[in-house]
Design an enzyme around this catalytic site. Structure first.
Site, PDB file in Angstrom:
ATOM      1  N   GLY A 107      -4.572  -4.216  -3.915  1.00  0.00           N
ATOM      2  CA  GLY A 107      -5.568  -3.166  -4.170  1.00  0.00           C
ATOM      3  C   GLY A 107      -4.791  -1.934  -4.568  1.00  0.00           C
ATOM      4  N   HIS A 108      -4.750  -1.629  -5.862  1.00  0.00           N
ATOM      5  CA  HIS A 108      -3.937  -0.522  -6.377  1.00  0.00           C
ATOM      6  C   HIS A 108      -4.865   0.601  -6.822  1.00  0.00           C
ATOM      7  CE1 HIS A 108      -0.395  -3.484  -7.276  1.00  0.00           C
ATOM      8  NE2 HIS A 108      -0.739  -3.440  -6.008  1.00  0.00           N
ATOM      9  N   ASP A 154       0.812  -1.228   0.000  1.00  0.00           N
ATOM     10  CA  ASP A 154       0.000   0.000   0.000  1.00  0.00           C
ATOM     11  C   ASP A 154       0.844   1.276   0.000  1.00  0.00           C
ATOM     12  OD1 ASP A 154      -2.252  -1.615   0.095  1.00  0.00           O
ATOM     13  OD2 ASP A 154      -2.273  -1.642   2.278  1.00  0.00           O
ATOM     14  N   GLN A 212       1.818  -6.035  -3.315  1.00  0.00           N
ATOM     15  CA  GLN A 212       2.276  -6.132  -1.918  1.00  0.00           C
ATOM     16  C   GLN A 212       3.583  -5.335  -1.758  1.00  0.00           C
ATOM     17  OE1 GLN A 212       1.250  -9.549  -3.400  1.00  0.00           O
ATOM     18  NE2 GLN A 212      -0.667  -8.558  -2.934  1.00  0.00           N
ATOM     19  N   LYS A 260       1.731   2.257  -5.013  1.00  0.00           N
ATOM     20  CA  LYS A 260       2.278   1.717  -6.269  1.00  0.00           C
ATOM     21  C   LYS A 260       1.353   1.998  -7.459  1.00  0.00           C
ATOM     22  CE  LYS A 260       2.402  -2.364  -4.396  1.00  0.00           C
ATOM     23  NZ  LYS A 260       2.011  -2.000  -3.020  1.00  0.00           N
TER      24      LYS A 260
END
Ligand code: GDP
Ligand code: IMO
Ligand code: MG
Length: 430
Positions: A40-41, A13, A224, A16
């Site tokens: 989750g990007h 988080d 990640q 990225k």
């Protein structure tokens, strides 16, 4: 020609998604190489917010090709959800989105077993995203996995599913006293997915290596962060893939010879979701303040993220593992109102022993005491800054301080979630 891997240097988080979206402009292919829908990007462009779990973060740029590599574990239902969302925004995907036929599939039993394993662990749970990641990678390694390409051989798939679901049912029934699953229902569901994803499936090893031969520029998108890497993170409080740059070759079929640089993404402080050691974690009150200012809630699960000060020992470890040569510092704006900023420069244990490298010994970690250096804050709003020389002097001093500590060039600073809230650092204002 330069291919780059963009990788998280902390516990995920780091921002990225935003950075990959910015960098994607300069690349032809954007390739995910590991992880699954645990990622989750987030990308924010004007009033639109996108959160990608499986689809690479370059997809919003017309003409760029996006690849889900063989190292990813694919939940087809999640993929189709994201595809729908792109269609809703009229973003074309035909001939520019590809799924490896070698990627392993996430099945409903993986998610059920993920949650059951967490429940059984009680207080020692990992705090997984519940997306079936660990059990799916475990099946891959123990040669029980089913790959995307197998969806197109129905007779073979039927036999394999019957066998695997039979085995999972024995575990569900005998070990967990839980309801069993019907392989026929799973088969029917996955045959529908097979048709829906068919246009995207191909041999991505051939596709990416053709691009390498033609000197097309490739950006490998890490999910990640390095501290969650199965080998180099805070094991066992990690995810189940090589989330550092080390995963690129095995997760794409591209030789290490063709990965030319590694670009790190790190927050101006630290966050972590889920359990596990976190030496620089802030106390509850301050943590709450930073959580609110940084909107630190998981993009995948909505869980509050644990917040802490920048940990230079952990990031230095990540820089070493990845061979990162430069990095972006994100969420600098979140520290705008801090009078004093702390940075962990080492750990102390047993009263006097000090560590300046990240210890592998998990038993030791809870007893480590961070050694902090304190830096004056800048107490100015940076969220509107777009040029390096407009950054407050103390903010530039913070950037320089981190560069020196880490032996790494910071070439960009991010000061807000929006695509445009980024400052390129030429290092001329030093
Ligand atoms: P990722 O998993 O590394 O892509 O990061 P996430 O998307 O899970 O979390 C980063 C969060 O911070 C998202 O909500 C982003 O919109 C937001 N974000 C990214 N960069 C910045 C920044 O520089 N400042 C602020 N305030 N928010 C940011
Ligand atoms: P992005 O790509 C932050 C964490 C989970 C848990 C551990 C194992 O958005 O940075 P898993 O479901 O993978 O078995 O969970 O890893 N985790 C993440 N933390 N960002 C992520 O992805 C994460 N993906 C997994 O919270 O601690
Ligand atoms: Mg995330």
């Amino acid at each position: 020609m330069s291919n780059v891997c963009v990788v998280g240097l902390q516990w995920g988080d780091e921002g990225k998604g935003k950075i990959i979206d910015i960098l994607a402009e300069e690349y032809d292919l954007i390739v995910r190489y590991q992880g699954g829908s645990n990622a989750g990007h987030t990308i924010v462009i004007n009033d639109s917010k996108f959160v990608f779990h499986l689809i690479p973060s370059g997809i919003l740029h017309a003409g760029k090709q996006c690849v889900i590599g063989n190292g990813v574990v694919l939940d087809p239902a999640q993929f189709l959800k994201e595809l729908n969302e792109l269609e809703r925004h009229n973003i074309p995907t035909a001939d520019r989105l590809f799924i490896s036929d070698r990627a392993h599939l996430v099945f409903p039993y993986h998610k059920i077993l993920d949650l059951m394993s967490e429940t059984e662990k009680g207080d020692n749970k990992i705090g997984t995203t519940g997306r079936g990641i660990g059990p799916c990678y475990a099946d891959k390694m123990s040669r029980r996995g089913i790959r995307v390409g197998e969806l197109y051989h129905p007779a073979y798939l039927k036999t394999k599913l019957r066998e695997v679901v039979g085995e999972k049912n024995r575990v569900l029934r005998d070990l967990h006293n839980a309801d069993t699953l019907s392989w026929e229902e799973i088969y029917a569901e996955y045959m529908e997915y097979a048709e829906a994803i068919r246009p995207f499936v191909c041999d991505t090893v051939v596709l990416i290596n053709e691009a390498v031969k033609k000197s097309r520029r490739i950006l490998f998108e890490g999910a990640q962060g390095t501290m969650l890497d199965v080998d180099f993170g805070t094991y066992p409080y990690i995810t189940s893939s090589n989330s550092s740059a080390c995963g690129v070759s095995s997760g794409t079929g591209v030789s290490p010879r063709h990965i030319h640089s590694v670009f790190g993404v790190m927050k101006a402080y630290t966050t972590r979701v889920g359990s596990g050691p976190f030496p620089t974690e802030m106390g509850e009150n301050h943590g709450e303040v930073v959580r609110e200012r940084g909107a630190e809630f998981g993009a995948t699960t909505g869980r509050p993220r644990r917040c802490g000060w920048f940990d230079a020992v952990a990031v230095r470890h990540a820089v070493t593992i990845n061979g990162a040569d430069s990095a972006v510092l994100t969420k600098l704006d979140v520290l705008d109102r801090e009078e004093t900023i702390k940075v962990c420069v080492g750990y102390k244990a047993d009263g006097n022993r000090t560590y300046d490298t990240f210890p592998s010994d998990l038993a030791l970690l809870p007893d480590l005491e961070p050694v902090y250096e304190k830096i004056s804050g800048w107490l100015e709003d940076t969220s509107g800054v777009t040029e390096e020389d407009k950054l407050p002097k103390q903010a530039r001093a913070y950037v320089r301080f981190l560069e020196k500590l880490l032996g790494l060039k910071i070439t960009m600073v991010s000061v807000g979630p929006e695509r445009s809230q980024a400052v390129r650092i030429s290092n001329e204002c030093k």
